[in-house]
Design a protein around this motif. Structure first.
Motif, PDB file in Angstrom:
ATOM      1  N   THR A   1       0.241   0.189   5.607  1.00 20.45           N
ATOM      2  CA  THR A   1      -0.529  -0.921   6.170  1.00 20.45           C
ATOM      3  C   THR A   1       0.020  -2.249   5.660  1.00 20.45           C
ATOM      4  OG1 THR A   1      -2.501   0.467   6.276  1.00 20.45           O
ATOM      5  CG2 THR A   1      -2.828  -1.911   6.437  1.00 20.45           C
ATOM      6  N   HIS A   2       0.305  -3.135   6.608  1.00 11.71           N
ATOM      7  CA  HIS A   2       0.800  -4.476   6.285  1.00 11.71           C
ATOM      8  C   HIS A   2      -0.312  -5.481   6.514  1.00 11.71           C
ATOM      9  CE1 HIS A   2       3.334  -8.042   6.143  1.00 11.71           C
ATOM     10  NE2 HIS A   2       2.822  -8.402   7.301  1.00 11.71           N
ATOM     11  N   HIS A   3      -0.537  -6.339   5.526  1.00 10.74           N
ATOM     12  CA  HIS A   3      -1.554  -7.384   5.628  1.00 10.74           C
ATOM     13  C   HIS A   3      -0.870  -8.727   5.828  1.00 10.74           C
ATOM     14  CE1 HIS A   3      -4.950  -4.848   4.112  1.00 10.74           C
ATOM     15  NE2 HIS A   3      -3.941  -4.188   3.559  1.00 10.74           N
TER      16      HIS A   3
ATOM     17  N   GLU B   1       2.875   0.479  16.011  1.00  9.81           N
ATOM     18  CA  GLU B   1       2.134  -0.514  15.231  1.00  9.81           C
ATOM     19  C   GLU B   1       0.705  -0.515  15.745  1.00  9.81           C
ATOM     20  OE1 GLU B   1       5.725  -3.716  14.274  1.00  9.81           O
ATOM     21  OE2 GLU B   1       3.968  -4.336  15.435  1.00  9.81           O
TER      22      GLU B   1
ATOM     23  N   GLU C   1       0.837  -1.193   0.000  1.00 11.45           N
ATOM     24  CA  GLU C   1       0.000   0.000   0.000  1.00 11.45           C
ATOM     25  C   GLU C   1       0.871   1.242   0.000  1.00 11.45           C
ATOM     26  OE1 GLU C   1      -3.187   0.208   2.707  1.00 11.45           O
ATOM     27  OE2 GLU C   1      -3.868  -1.846   2.370  1.00 11.45           O
TER      28      GLU C   1
ATOM     29  N   LEU D   1      -5.050  -3.062  13.477  1.00  8.18           N
ATOM     30  CA  LEU D   1      -6.420  -2.895  12.992  1.00  8.18           C
ATOM     31  C   LEU D   1      -7.172  -4.217  13.066  1.00  8.18           C
ATOM     32  CD1 LEU D   1      -5.569  -0.639   9.924  1.00  8.18           C
ATOM     33  CD2 LEU D   1      -6.183   0.064  12.252  1.00  8.18           C
TER      34      LEU D   1
ATOM     35  N   VAL E   1      -4.068  -7.252  10.165  1.00  8.79           N
ATOM     36  CA  VAL E   1      -3.849  -6.011   9.423  1.00  8.79           C
ATOM     37  C   VAL E   1      -3.182  -5.038  10.391  1.00  8.79           C
ATOM     38  CG1 VAL E   1      -4.883  -4.126   8.106  1.00  8.79           C
ATOM     39  CG2 VAL E   1      -5.896  -6.424   8.004  1.00  8.79           C
ATOM     40  N   THR E   2      -1.969  -4.631  10.059  1.00  2.83           N
ATOM     41  CA  THR E   2      -1.167  -3.802  10.959  1.00  2.83           C
ATOM     42  C   THR E   2      -0.752  -2.515  10.261  1.00  2.83           C
ATOM     43  OG1 THR E   2      -0.264  -5.822  11.944  1.00  2.83           O
ATOM     44  CG2 THR E   2       0.857  -3.747  12.459  1.00  2.83           C
ATOM     45  N   GLU E   3      -1.123  -1.388  10.856  1.00  3.85           N
ATOM     46  CA  GLU E   3      -0.640  -0.105  10.351  1.00  3.85           C
ATOM     47  C   GLU E   3       0.647   0.236  11.085  1.00  3.85           C
ATOM     48  OE1 GLU E   3      -2.851   4.022   9.912  1.00  3.85           O
ATOM     49  OE2 GLU E   3      -1.699   3.900  11.775  1.00  3.85           O
TER      50      GLU E   3
END
Length: 280
Positions: free
Chosen positions: A211-213, A243, A115, A246, A259-261
């Motif tokens: 954002t990491h999925h 971190e 993203e 989400l 899901v990590t922002e």
């Protein structure tokens, strides 16, 4: 007792002469007879079984001291338990290698889930937290356990979370192998200290975020993108990395759905909150 000279014993067991001599030197497989004059070794036929065991164990990469413990075990049950323990470690190592192989392949191609990097301001918020000095290698299991404890304690007090759980990680965790880690959840009401849970005011922060999925095994790719961006723009600050989970361990045990922002603290960028930033 019938004996074989080292050459025939080697042929009978498929263990090389060099290996047999080494096992003799380290006391793992001592010949039945050694000629005091010539040094020639002879092995008893009753040693063939142990020789084959040693060969099989070495095929499993079992260290020599572990093999010695297996051979010295008083019974089949003890020997089996020692072997099962080693096999469990091997399976764990294999799984880690498989995960590493998948991650390496992923580095060779673009991330389809990548993203854009954005800028946002995280407002100050009061809530509850757990803090501890944590080794870098233990961060993920620590934050999972701390998150569960934090949410359970907040729920027991009757308070309601007002947003997702956030982790704050001091630079020393990344640079020195250990440092202060915090898991924080905002709450409407002030929390009284209870066990490891303390009240905490999480300060305002200006962040570049991405954002990491998925599981955290590959989260380093998102960190790399953020680090490259802030380095190019020379806007990094030494405040803790954030971190925001989400979807995280408080929601599901399935790490692939997390899901990590990730928020990298920066100087004021003159961008509006939520603005997409070029990742070039």
């Amino acid at each position: 007792m019938a004996t074989l000279h080292i050459g025939d014993f080697s042929r009978a067991t498929h263990l090389g002469v060099k290996a047999l001599r080494h096992y003799h030197r380290v006391g793992l497989l001592i010949p039945a007879e050694v000629d005091e004059v010539t040094g020639y070794r002879r092995y008893g036929t009753d040693q063939i079984g142990n020789a084959l065991l040693i060969k099989r164990f070495r095929e499993l990469d079992l260290p020599l001291d572990h093999i010695r413990a297996l051979l010295d075990a008083p019974g089949v049950e003890e020997r089996t338990a020692l072997l099962e323990d080693h096999l469990s470690r091997m399976i764990g190592d294999l799984r880690r290698m498989q995960t590493a192989a998948v991650n390496l392949r992923a580095l060779l191609k673009p991330d389809p889930k990548a993203e854009r990097i954005r800028f946002r301001i995280a407002p100050a918020a009061g809530g509850a937290a757990i803090q501890a000095e944590v080794d870098t290698s233990a961060v993920t299991p620590w934050f999972r356990g701390a998150t569960a404890e934090l949410l359970a304690t907040v729920s027991a007090t009757g308070a309601s979370p007002q947003g997702p759980v956030t982790g704050l990680y001091d630079n020393e965790i990344f640079t020195d192998g250990a440092g202060l880690a915090t898991v924080f959840v905002p709450t409407a009401d002030r929390i009284r200290p209870l066990g490891r849970v303390i009240p905490l005011m999480c300060p305002t922060a200006e962040l570049c975020v991405v954002t990491h999925h998925g599981a955290h095994a590959t989260i380093d790719r998102a960190y790399a993108a953020l680090g490259s961006h802030v380095a190019r723009h020379e806007i990094s600050t030494p405040d803790p990395i954030r971190e925001t989970y989400l979807t995280g361990p408080g929601d599901t045990n399935d790490e692939d759905t997390w899901v990590t922002e990730i928020g990298w603290p920066v100087f004021h960028t003159h961008s509006s909150p939520g603005t997409d930033l070029a990742a070039t």
